[in-house]
Design a protein around this motif. Structure first.
Motif, PDB file in Angstrom:
ATOM      1  N   ILE A  17       0.801  -1.068   0.096  1.00  0.00           N
ATOM      2  CA  ILE A  17      -0.038  -0.169  -0.248  1.00  0.00           C
ATOM      3  C   ILE A  17       0.935   1.186  -0.127  1.00  0.00           C
ATOM      4  O   ILE A  17       1.631   1.000   0.777  1.00  0.00           O
ATOM      5  CB  ILE A  17      -0.961   0.339   1.461  1.00  0.00           C
ATOM      6  N   ASN A  56      -9.672   3.835   1.804  1.00  0.00           N
ATOM      7  CA  ASN A  56      -9.486   3.347   3.230  1.00  0.00           C
ATOM      8  C   ASN A  56      -8.800   4.411   4.645  1.00  0.00           C
ATOM      9  O   ASN A  56      -8.324   4.023   5.510  1.00  0.00           O
ATOM     10  CB  ASN A  56      -7.798   2.905   3.123  1.00  0.00           C
ATOM     11  N   HIS A  73     -13.307   1.006   9.013  1.00  0.00           N
ATOM     12  CA  HIS A  73     -14.087  -0.002   7.965  1.00  0.00           C
ATOM     13  C   HIS A  73     -13.724  -1.252   8.599  1.00  0.00           C
ATOM     14  O   HIS A  73     -12.513  -0.800   9.423  1.00  0.00           O
ATOM     15  CB  HIS A  73     -13.549   0.115   6.773  1.00  0.00           C
ATOM     16  N   LEU A 112      -0.283  -5.222   8.890  1.00  0.00           N
ATOM     17  CA  LEU A 112       0.934  -4.112   7.895  1.00  0.00           C
ATOM     18  C   LEU A 112       2.167  -4.763   7.910  1.00  0.00           C
ATOM     19  O   LEU A 112       2.194  -4.849   9.592  1.00  0.00           O
ATOM     20  CB  LEU A 112       0.443  -2.940   8.229  1.00  0.00           C
ATOM     21  N   ASP A 170      -0.617   7.573  10.528  1.00  0.00           N
ATOM     22  CA  ASP A 170      -0.570   6.524  11.669  1.00  0.00           C
ATOM     23  C   ASP A 170      -1.956   6.102  11.337  1.00  0.00           C
ATOM     24  O   ASP A 170      -3.115   6.153   9.713  1.00  0.00           O
ATOM     25  CB  ASP A 170      -1.622   7.912  12.387  1.00  0.00           C
ATOM     26  N   THR A 171      -2.082   4.982  11.596  1.00  0.00           N
ATOM     27  CA  THR A 171      -2.931   4.169  11.392  1.00  0.00           C
ATOM     28  C   THR A 171      -4.426   4.052  12.601  1.00  0.00           C
ATOM     29  O   THR A 171      -3.820   3.952  13.863  1.00  0.00           O
ATOM     30  CB  THR A 171      -3.132   2.803  10.889  1.00  0.00           C
ATOM     31  N   HIS A 202     -10.692   0.263  11.406  1.00  0.00           N
ATOM     32  CA  HIS A 202      -9.731   0.800  11.036  1.00  0.00           C
ATOM     33  C   HIS A 202     -10.094   1.598   9.942  1.00  0.00           C
ATOM     34  O   HIS A 202     -10.911   1.158   8.461  1.00  0.00           O
ATOM     35  CB  HIS A 202      -9.027  -0.338  10.670  1.00  0.00           C
ATOM     36  N   ALA A 251      -7.366   4.798   7.411  1.00  0.00           N
ATOM     37  CA  ALA A 251      -5.465   5.332   7.616  1.00  0.00           C
ATOM     38  C   ALA A 251      -6.034   6.391   7.846  1.00  0.00           C
ATOM     39  O   ALA A 251      -6.716   7.020   7.482  1.00  0.00           O
ATOM     40  CB  ALA A 251      -4.994   4.821   5.527  1.00  0.00           C
ATOM     41  N   ARG A 302       4.917   6.450   2.020  1.00  0.00           N
ATOM     42  CA  ARG A 302       4.437   5.709   2.892  1.00  0.00           C
ATOM     43  C   ARG A 302       4.079   4.673   1.839  1.00  0.00           C
ATOM     44  O   ARG A 302       3.361   4.692   1.180  1.00  0.00           O
ATOM     45  CB  ARG A 302       3.534   6.732   3.273  1.00  0.00           C
ATOM     46  N   LEU A 324       3.283   0.634   2.741  1.00  0.00           N
ATOM     47  CA  LEU A 324       3.667  -0.756   3.768  1.00  0.00           C
ATOM     48  C   LEU A 324       3.619  -1.687   3.026  1.00  0.00           C
ATOM     49  O   LEU A 324       2.499  -1.950   1.833  1.00  0.00           O
ATOM     50  CB  LEU A 324       2.363  -0.120   4.887  1.00  0.00           C
ATOM     51  N   ARG A 328       1.121  -5.762   2.645  1.00  0.00           N
ATOM     52  CA  ARG A 328      -0.013  -5.867   4.373  1.00  0.00           C
ATOM     53  C   ARG A 328      -0.734  -7.870   3.131  1.00  0.00           C
ATOM     54  O   ARG A 328      -0.636  -7.945   1.581  1.00  0.00           O
ATOM     55  CB  ARG A 328      -1.013  -5.103   3.162  1.00  0.00           C
TER      56      ARG A 328
HETATM   57  C1  SIN Z   1      -5.534  -0.308   5.338  1.00  0.00           C
HETATM   58  O1  SIN Z   1      -6.806   0.296   5.591  1.00  0.00           O
HETATM   59  O2  SIN Z   1      -5.718  -1.648   5.075  1.00  0.00           O
HETATM   60  C2  SIN Z   1      -4.878   0.817   5.626  1.00  0.00           C
HETATM   61  C3  SIN Z   1      -4.307   1.600   6.039  1.00  0.00           C
HETATM   62  C4  SIN Z   1      -3.480   2.196   6.147  1.00  0.00           C
HETATM   63  O3  SIN Z   1      -2.991   2.416   4.817  1.00  0.00           O
HETATM   64  O4  SIN Z   1      -2.860   2.653   7.519  1.00  0.00           O
END
Ligand code: SIN
Length: 300
Positions: free
Chosen positions: A103, A121, A125, A140, A151-152, A274, A276, A287, A289, A291
């Protein structure tokens, strides 16, 4: 464990529970625990695997610090929790996301862009609630982080359910909400799904209050895919869903994960929401990540 949670179904502490409690330290918030004592680049012994599973059951969100896993190792670690899920998201070249994918806010040339590629995101959700068998766990791993922010956030749907007035709990227990990919895309201002996507994942009704299959605790099962409530007039159902979402995402139910280099974070989609957050200079800083997602079962 915070006081908003009812006690878990089982009482006697098994050896794995004892080991998990010494391996993981609760985070300073409503959910989650962390450790810097694991090296996931090597296979874990059976006792450690059980301890991690027990901590996941207790805390619903785990942070394992100082990791640098390749795709293969991340896949192997995630599959300790269940079968790995495939994805519908298509890349620019028409291919679908790999089981372990990234991501990012980077374009094809590797430059940061100001607008996220997957804007949904950034809405609350729970992963793939529009499927018959939604995701159990999402993992992640930080690869590249902005100097600040990015942040998440996570919201605890068990605590949110427990804090509802008794009359509201009575009103919503037994209701079903319809989860729809098509609704989500409209709600979040994203591109509409293709006919193939809708045929592969038609709208489906899931319990508005789901019971965790391992702990027996009840939690709200809501978020951006929740379109309407079965058996209620559309407007009344929408109003109820918005009211519940507003209640459930108050600061008191939310943990904000401020990423550190080397963090591997995974959470339980059966009882957490969660999203983003866009609290960094997206057009300037990278950024990235990694996943991977574990498939779940039919919500009950
Ligand atoms: C996600 O919703 O899986 C990603 C969350 C993020 O990018 O912080």
């Amino acid at each position: 464990m915070n006081s908003l949670h009812a006690p878990a179904a089982s009482s006697a502490a098994a050896p794995a529970d004892v080991a998990a409690r010494s391996l993981f330290t609760p985070l300073d918030g409503i959910i989650g625990a962390e450790t810097d004592s694991l090296d996931l680049s090597r296979p874990l012994d059976g006792g450690t695997v059980e301890a991690v599973r027990a901590a996941f059951r207790d805390h619903h969100l785990l942070v394992i610090r100082n990791q640098s896993l390749d795709k293969e190792r991340m896949y192997r670690f995630a599959e300790l929790f269940g079968p790995i899920e495939g994805h519908m998201i298509r890349l620019a070249d028409g291919s679908k996301w790999d089981a372990v994918h990234t991501i990012t806010n980077l374009d094809a040339a590797g430059n940061p862009v100001a607008k996220p590629f997957i804007s949904s995101n950034y809405f609350w959700h729970t992963d793939k609630s529009f499927l018959r068998e939604p995701s159990l766990l999402t993992m992640l791993q930080a690869v590249e982080l902005p100097p600040n922010g990015g942040d998440t956030q996570f919201a605890d749907m068990t605590a949110a359910y427990n804090a509802l007035p008794e009359a509201t709990r009575r009103r919503i227990d037994g209701l079903k909400s319809v989860q729809s990919l098509e609704f989500m895309r409209r709600y979040t201002g994203s591109a509409p799904p293709t006919e193939d996507d809708i045929a592969a994942a038609p709208p489906i009704a899931h319990p508005l209050v789901r019971t965790h299959p391992e702990t027996g605790r009840k939690s709200l099962y809501i978020g951006m895919y929740s379109s309407h409530i079965e058996g209620l007039p559309e407007e009344e159902g929408r109003a109820l869903l918005e009211e519940l979402l507003e209640h459930a995402t108050q600061d008191r139910f939310v943990y904000t994960h401020r990423w550190q280099h080397g963090d591997l974070v995974f959470w339980d989609n059966r009882c957490l929401l969660h999203r983003a957050t866009a609290n960094y200079e997206m057009g300037k800083h990278r950024r990235v990540l990694m996943r991977v997602v574990v498939k779940g079962s039919v919500p009950e």
